[in-house]
Design a protein around this motif. Structure first.
Motif, PDB file in Angstrom:
ATOM      1  N   ASN A   1      15.757  31.766 -27.077  1.00 54.31           N
ATOM      2  CA  ASN A   1      14.341  31.413 -27.078  1.00 54.31           C
ATOM      3  C   ASN A   1      14.117  29.933 -27.361  1.00 54.31           C
ATOM      4  O   ASN A   1      12.991  29.506 -27.643  1.00 54.31           O
ATOM      5  N   ASP A   2      15.223  29.149 -27.292  1.00 56.51           N
ATOM      6  CA  ASP A   2      15.153  27.689 -27.466  1.00 56.51           C
ATOM      7  C   ASP A   2      14.550  27.291 -28.810  1.00 56.51           C
ATOM      8  O   ASP A   2      13.840  26.289 -28.927  1.00 56.51           O
ATOM      9  N   VAL A   3      14.833  28.088 -29.845  1.00 53.36           N
ATOM     10  CA  VAL A   3      14.354  27.774 -31.188  1.00 53.36           C
ATOM     11  C   VAL A   3      15.568  27.664 -32.111  1.00 53.36           C
ATOM     12  O   VAL A   3      16.429  28.552 -32.139  1.00 53.36           O
ATOM     13  N   ASP A   4      15.657  26.565 -32.815  1.00 53.23           N
ATOM     14  CA  ASP A   4      16.783  26.344 -33.744  1.00 53.23           C
ATOM     15  C   ASP A   4      16.626  27.245 -34.963  1.00 53.23           C
ATOM     16  O   ASP A   4      15.573  27.257 -35.623  1.00 53.23           O
ATOM     17  N   LEU A   5      17.685  28.012 -35.242  1.00 50.09           N
ATOM     18  CA  LEU A   5      17.649  28.904 -36.394  1.00 50.09           C
ATOM     19  C   LEU A   5      17.863  28.143 -37.690  1.00 50.09           C
ATOM     20  O   LEU A   5      18.436  27.050 -37.717  1.00 50.09           O
ATOM     21  N   ASP A   6      17.386  28.747 -38.762  1.00 49.64           N
ATOM     22  CA  ASP A   6      17.641  28.186 -40.084  1.00 49.64           C
ATOM     23  C   ASP A   6      19.144  28.256 -40.363  1.00 49.64           C
ATOM     24  O   ASP A   6      19.812  29.218 -39.978  1.00 49.64           O
ATOM     25  N   PRO A   7      19.730  27.239 -40.995  1.00 48.11           N
ATOM     26  CA  PRO A   7      21.182  27.236 -41.234  1.00 48.11           C
ATOM     27  C   PRO A   7      21.713  28.490 -41.932  1.00 48.11           C
ATOM     28  O   PRO A   7      22.856  28.892 -41.703  1.00 48.11           O
ATOM     29  N   LYS A   8      20.909  29.120 -42.752  1.00 48.07           N
ATOM     30  CA  LYS A   8      21.400  30.286 -43.486  1.00 48.07           C
ATOM     31  C   LYS A   8      21.629  31.480 -42.568  1.00 48.07           C
ATOM     32  O   LYS A   8      22.319  32.427 -42.944  1.00 48.07           O
ATOM     33  N   TRP A   9      21.039  31.447 -41.358  1.00 45.72           N
ATOM     34  CA  TRP A   9      21.222  32.542 -40.415  1.00 45.72           C
ATOM     35  C   TRP A   9      22.414  32.303 -39.481  1.00 45.72           C
ATOM     36  O   TRP A   9      22.788  33.214 -38.744  1.00 45.72           O
ATOM     37  N   GLU A  10      22.960  31.101 -39.496  1.00 45.64           N
ATOM     38  CA  GLU A  10      24.040  30.797 -38.562  1.00 45.64           C
ATOM     39  C   GLU A  10      25.279  31.666 -38.832  1.00 45.64           C
ATOM     40  O   GLU A  10      25.935  32.138 -37.903  1.00 45.64           O
ATOM     41  N   LYS A  11      25.610  31.890 -40.116  1.00 47.83           N
ATOM     42  CA  LYS A  11      26.766  32.711 -40.450  1.00 47.83           C
ATOM     43  C   LYS A  11      26.568  34.154 -39.968  1.00 47.83           C
ATOM     44  O   LYS A  11      27.494  34.785 -39.473  1.00 47.83           O
ATOM     45  N   ILE A  12      25.345  34.667 -40.130  1.00 49.16           N
ATOM     46  CA  ILE A  12      25.066  36.033 -39.686  1.00 49.16           C
ATOM     47  C   ILE A  12      25.231  36.137 -38.174  1.00 49.16           C
ATOM     48  O   ILE A  12      25.806  37.106 -37.654  1.00 49.16           O
ATOM     49  N   VAL A  13      24.755  35.127 -37.454  1.00 48.77           N
ATOM     50  CA  VAL A  13      24.873  35.130 -35.998  1.00 48.77           C
ATOM     51  C   VAL A  13      26.330  35.067 -35.581  1.00 48.77           C
ATOM     52  O   VAL A  13      26.774  35.768 -34.662  1.00 48.77           O
ATOM     53  N   GLU A  14      27.117  34.223 -36.273  1.00 49.05           N
ATOM     54  CA  GLU A  14      28.540  34.120 -35.946  1.00 49.05           C
ATOM     55  C   GLU A  14      29.260  35.431 -36.178  1.00 49.05           C
ATOM     56  O   GLU A  14      30.107  35.854 -35.376  1.00 49.05           O
ATOM     57  N   GLU A  15      28.931  36.109 -37.294  1.00 48.71           N
ATOM     58  CA  GLU A  15      29.560  37.399 -37.573  1.00 48.71           C
ATOM     59  C   GLU A  15      29.201  38.431 -36.505  1.00 48.71           C
ATOM     60  O   GLU A  15      30.059  39.201 -36.054  1.00 48.71           O
ATOM     61  N   GLN A  16      27.965  38.435 -36.065  1.00 50.45           N
ATOM     62  CA  GLN A  16      27.547  39.383 -35.031  1.00 50.45           C
ATOM     63  C   GLN A  16      28.248  39.095 -33.713  1.00 50.45           C
ATOM     64  O   GLN A  16      28.650  40.015 -32.989  1.00 50.45           O
ATOM     65  N   GLU A  17      28.428  37.811 -33.408  1.00 48.60           N
ATOM     66  CA  GLU A  17      29.124  37.456 -32.166  1.00 48.60           C
ATOM     67  C   GLU A  17      30.589  37.859 -32.225  1.00 48.60           C
ATOM     68  O   GLU A  17      31.157  38.338 -31.232  1.00 48.60           O
TER      69      GLU A  17
END
Length: 204
Positions: free
Chosen positions: A176-192
């Motif tokens: 959605n072309d929106v930069d996530l908050d840094p605290k969510w980056e780890k969660i996204v990486e784990e899901q990927e």
């Protein structure tokens, strides 16, 4: 003085102008395109209260168009049902049509090939929607209500379905072309990572 009189005479029509003054008129006059008429005739739809003299003076005062003859007739409208839920019928207001004979011939311009400046695409969409609603109304009157599941999907729904298939197959990655908050980056990486492991198991 003689030259001035000739100039004034050339600026006046060949008939006597009316003296009736009209301020802020509310009437609507429609110029109708009739292919069968010769170049020295023009057709107009006018209000019922309009007379031949009114149209003759109107064309001269507003457009400097001289008229030599005017013919008129009143066209009756067919009986129309008031609404689909009523058995009451009525006759709409008749139309008054006037055909004038012009002192100078007039030629209609050629129809433009590019109609986009007049919102032709929007007009076509409106006509298609009205036709669809009329058809649905007729089917509803005949108690033939089609199921939604049997209707053809709209263009927008078809595009959404194609995009969903591409996203499920991995051809397109949703964003959605929106930069996530840094605290969510780890969660996204784990899901990927989990998704990659599941995909690897499926491929194996």
């Amino acid at each position: 003085m003689a030259e001035v009189a000739k100039t004034v005479a050339r600026q006046l029509p060949g008939f006597k102008l009316g003296q009736k003054q009209v301020f802020l008129p509310s009437h609507v006059i429609t110029f109708l395109r009739k292919e069968h008429l010769p170049p020295n005739e023009a057709c107009f739809k006018v209000p019922l209260r309009f007379t031949k003299f009114d149209l003759r003076d109107y064309l001269w005062n507003l457009y400097n168009v001289e008229v030599t003859k005017v013919r008129s007739y009143v066209k009756q409208q067919p009986l129309t049902q008031r609404n689909s839920f009523s058995r009451s019928w009525y006759r709409p207001q008749p139309l008054k049509i006037m055909t004038v004979e012009l002192a100078k011939p007039f030629q209609w311009p050629e129809l433009p090939e590019d109609k986009e400046p007049w919102s032709n695409r929007l007009w076509k969409m409106r006509e298609e929607l009205m036709e669809k609603r009329n058809q649905e109304h007729i089917e509803r009157q005949r108690f033939q209500i089609p199921l939604k599941s049997k209707e053809d999907p709209s263009k927008e729904r078809q595009q959404l379905a194609d995009l969903a298939k591409q996203m499920l197959s991995g051809e397109v990655k949703w964003s959605n072309d929106v930069d996530l908050d840094p605290k969510w980056e780890k969660i996204v990486e784990e899901q990927e990572k989990k998704a990659e492991k599941v995909k690897a198991k499926q491929d194996a």
